[in-house]
Design an enzyme around this catalytic site. Structure first.
Site, PDB file in Angstrom:
ATOM      1  N   PHE A 142      -4.495  -8.185   9.480  1.00 13.79           N
ATOM      2  CA  PHE A 142      -5.644  -7.261   9.689  1.00 13.79           C
ATOM      3  C   PHE A 142      -5.290  -6.189  10.792  1.00 13.79           C
ATOM      4  O   PHE A 142      -5.614  -5.043  10.642  1.00 13.79           O
ATOM      5  CB  PHE A 142      -6.749  -8.210  10.387  1.00 13.79           C
ATOM      6  CG  PHE A 142      -7.148  -9.376   9.409  1.00 13.79           C
ATOM      7  CD1 PHE A 142      -7.250  -8.879   8.021  1.00 13.79           C
ATOM      8  CD2 PHE A 142      -6.967 -10.595   9.827  1.00 13.79           C
ATOM      9  CE1 PHE A 142      -7.609  -9.997   7.318  1.00 13.79           C
ATOM     10  CE2 PHE A 142      -7.372 -11.673   8.730  1.00 13.79           C
ATOM     11  CZ  PHE A 142      -7.471 -11.283   7.524  1.00 13.79           C
TER      12      PHE A 142
ATOM     13  N   ARG B 205       2.778 -18.312  12.598  1.00 16.98           N
ATOM     14  CA  ARG B 205       2.017 -19.555  12.659  1.00 16.98           C
ATOM     15  C   ARG B 205       2.863 -20.747  13.044  1.00 16.98           C
ATOM     16  O   ARG B 205       2.439 -21.606  13.796  1.00 16.98           O
ATOM     17  CB  ARG B 205       1.016 -19.653  11.594  1.00 16.98           C
ATOM     18  CG  ARG B 205       0.203 -20.799  11.612  1.00 16.98           C
ATOM     19  CD  ARG B 205      -0.465 -21.396  10.443  1.00 16.98           C
ATOM     20  NE  ARG B 205      -1.441 -22.430  10.808  1.00 16.98           N
ATOM     21  CZ  ARG B 205      -1.652 -23.170   9.706  1.00 16.98           C
ATOM     22  NH1 ARG B 205      -1.196 -23.153   8.590  1.00 16.98           N
ATOM     23  NH2 ARG B 205      -2.456 -24.239   9.967  1.00 16.98           N
TER      24      ARG B 205
ATOM     25  N   GLU C  62     -11.051  -4.910  13.566  1.00 14.97           N
ATOM     26  CA  GLU C  62      -9.749  -4.728  14.246  1.00 14.97           C
ATOM     27  C   GLU C  62      -9.496  -2.972  14.059  1.00 14.97           C
ATOM     28  O   GLU C  62      -8.780  -2.642  14.901  1.00 14.97           O
ATOM     29  CB  GLU C  62      -8.808  -5.068  13.232  1.00 14.97           C
ATOM     30  CG  GLU C  62      -8.798  -6.876  13.003  1.00 14.97           C
ATOM     31  CD  GLU C  62     -10.045  -7.308  12.054  1.00 14.97           C
ATOM     32  OE1 GLU C  62     -10.857  -6.732  11.616  1.00 14.97           O
ATOM     33  OE2 GLU C  62     -10.191  -8.463  12.176  1.00 14.97           O
TER      34      GLU C  62
END
Lengths: 316, 284
Positions: free
Chosen positions: A82, A166, A57
């Site tokens: 991340f 999500r 990342e």
């Protein structure tokens, strides 16, 4: 309830990217999570401008900076943990310091990542990004707002952090009438006793809480503060003046997030009693998203409790 | 490259070293050792290879340079000034409050700086982004990046190395300024990145090993890199930290220390003598 349309903001993000993807300046980067961040939707249509960086990342963010320095509008996506955590220093030094046109996307933000548990439940991302000079932060609550936000930040030249979730959630806003303005909050419903200011996924709990409070005769002004930075100070101060009490609701640590931003505005301009509903400075854990929101005292009944508490303080 | 050109580049390098040391001396702050060791690479790039125009520093078609070892900003500023991006007198303001010459390169404030750097390990990634943009646009420009050898201890450098090879960035050339020293001492004794060339070969790069103070070898490496198709080129350059200043050469203590008045005057005298000698050779 079964026929209410539910869409995750990460899904809306992927769709929105694909819709604006004909723009040749747009490059999308990912770090081996394309099917989770939903950049795979863009990848299917524009494979050449989708760059998978593998599980790296920090490298992704600095590479995005190089692309942006050559005129590209870059969306660099990974889990919030991340893209803002692992790569914090690259965001700070490679992207934000030179004010490059990179949109850092953090999906799977907050506790509602669910079963993956604390290592993946990022509750610090807004605090991290907020502390970086010049960073814009957008945390849309539903699919409609995400679509509008993606278009808006693609047109804005400079670093932005986009926070998406999500979990599939109901669509709150009508795509035909909803207007998004970067840097502005908006009043979803007006009221006089207290203001609930929310952003992102937890705004849905704020809506439920406002409904519950209405049943008890408490009049709630409900504000959607999708842009967390720069924060809409004007609307916060005006709400404080009108309702005299504020409760912030966010799926983030209570330190450094939306609540912190609102507290900074109130404290320096028009102090009124306020409360923050969020993660009480502790790590998350594995579990179903809904169970987690209850376990961490962030679901609608707990917001109602905080509203009552702030109203008591307001009376004194 | 003919000998006369090499001699001319040597003169420019000596002048650029004077610019660099002037700033470090005036502000009593900065990194002379690495600025000297990377200088011949910078001068070759900016004076005999790169397509850059001080009058049009943001030309999208220009070649790019990223100083990943950003603490060697005095060296870069010294070269940019000689190349005409700004007045050489500005170098004296390095690291001071009213100067645009920040302690580490700031692309927003200095003409000729293509990427803000200073936090080690990030520059090769940024250079990859530039090279990839060139590929996406079908642009013919080339991207050059210089790292230190101590910098290779940063893991991101190797993430970037994988990326360059994966995306076949043959428009990218990396120079490793292999002077063998870092701020705490000998790189081999601290965290040894050797063997550097073998590592880059293993990562799928075209690798060249040269003397980083020999203009013929530097120029030749640049041409070989340009001819290479389908993979990036790493040029591992054996260099001497503090090169050209007698008391600084090969001494880690000069990584990040400013010379005092006497030391500064000695350095200037040595560089002036070098310039006179070189000009004698050019004219003779």
């Amino acid at each position: 309830m079964g026929d209410i349309k539910k869409v995750a903001t990460r899904m809306a993000f992927g769709e929105a990217l694909t819709q604006i993807g004909a723009r040749e300046d747009i490059v999308v980067m990912d770090a081996d999570l394309t099917k989770s961040t939903m950049t795979n939707l863009f990848q299917k249509v524009y494979p050449k401008r989708h760059i998978n960086c593998g599980i790296a990342e920090g490298n992704m963010i600095s590479t995005a900076a190089g692309l942006a320095s050559c005129g590209k509008t870059v969306f660099a996506a990974s889990f919030a943990m991340f893209s803002t955590g692992r790569a914090f220093e690259q965001v700070r030094n490679s992207v934000a310091y030179p004010h490059l046109n990179v949109k850092i996307v953090g999906s799977h933000a907050g506790l509602t990542v669910g079963e993956d548990g604390a290592t993946h439940q990022c509750i610090e991302d807004v605090a991290l990004m907020r502390a970086i000079p010049g960073m814009v932060i957008v945390s849309p609550a539903d699919a409609t707002e995400t679509h509008a936000a993606v278009r808006a930040i693609a047109d804005y030249k400079g670093p932005v952090y986009l926070r998406v979730s999500r979990l599939a959630m109901p669509v709150l806003f009508d795509p035909d009438s909803y207007q998004f303005t970067l840097g502005k909050g908006h009043i979803m419903r007006d009221g006089s006793d207290v203001t609930i200011i929310g952003a992102g996924l937890l705004l849905h709990e704020g809506v439920k809480a406002a409904d519950m409070l209405a049943g008890e005769g408490i009049s709630v002004r409900l504000v959607d503060m999708a842009t967390i930075k720069p924060i809409d100070s004007e609307l916060i101060i005006e709400s404080a003046k009108k309702t005299g009490a504020i409760v912030c609701v966010e799926e983030h640590n209570v330190i450094g997030g939306l609540g912190g931003a609102v507290a900074e505005v109130l404290g320096q301009n028009y102090p009124v009693p306020m409360e923050i509903v969020g993660v009480a400075d502790q790590f998350g854990r594995s579990g179903k998203p809904e169970a987690l929101l209850d376990a961490y005292h962030m679901s609608a009944p707990y917001i109602v409790g905080k509203v009552k508490r702030v109203l008591e303080r307001k009376q004194k | 490259m003919d000998n006369k050109t090499a001699l001319k580049l040597s003169v420019i390098a000596a002048k650029a070293k004077k610019n660099a040391l002037r700033g470090i001396y005036e502000s009593q702050s900065g990194h002379p050792g690495g600025s000297m060791s990377v200088m011949d690479i910078l001068v070759t790039l900016f004076f005999s290879e790169m397509n850059v125009d001080p009058k049009n520093p943001h030309d999208p078609k220009r070649d790019r340079f990223v100083l990943s070892k950003g603490h060697c900003a005095p060296g870069l500023y010294g070269v940019l000034a000689e190349r005409g991006f700004f007045e050489t007198a500005a170098c004296a303001g390095f690291r001071t409050i009213d100067s645009c010459l920040q302690g580490h390169p700031d692309m927003k404030s200095v003409s000729g700086v293509d990427m803000s750097t200073g936090s080690l390990g990030q520059g090769v990634s940024a250079a990859n982004g530039m090279a990839l943009a060139g590929k996406l646009d079908g642009a013919g420009y080339r991207v050059y990046v210089a790292t230190g050898d101590g910098e290779l201890q940063e893991g991101q450098v190797w993430e970037a190395a994988m990326f360059s090879a994966q995306y076949k960035l043959d428009n990218l050339t990396l120079f490793v300024d292999n002077n063998g020293l870092q701020i705490d001492g000998d790189i081999a004794g601290i965290m040894n990145p050797a063997p550097i060339a073998e590592k880059y070969r293993a990562f799928g790069w075209n690798v060249l090993e040269i003397d980083g103070h020999d203009y013929h070898q530097i120029a030749d490496a640049i041409q070989k890199a340009k001819a290479e198709k389908g993979r990036p080129t790493a040029v591992v350059c054996k260099t001497i930290k503090g090169k050209g200043i007698s008391y600084m050469e090969d001494r880690a203590e000069w990584h990040g220390k400013a010379p005092n008045k006497e030391e500064y005057e000695t350095a200037v005298a040595e560089l002036d003598a070098r310039i006179a000698e070189l000009e004698g050779q050019i004219n003779g």
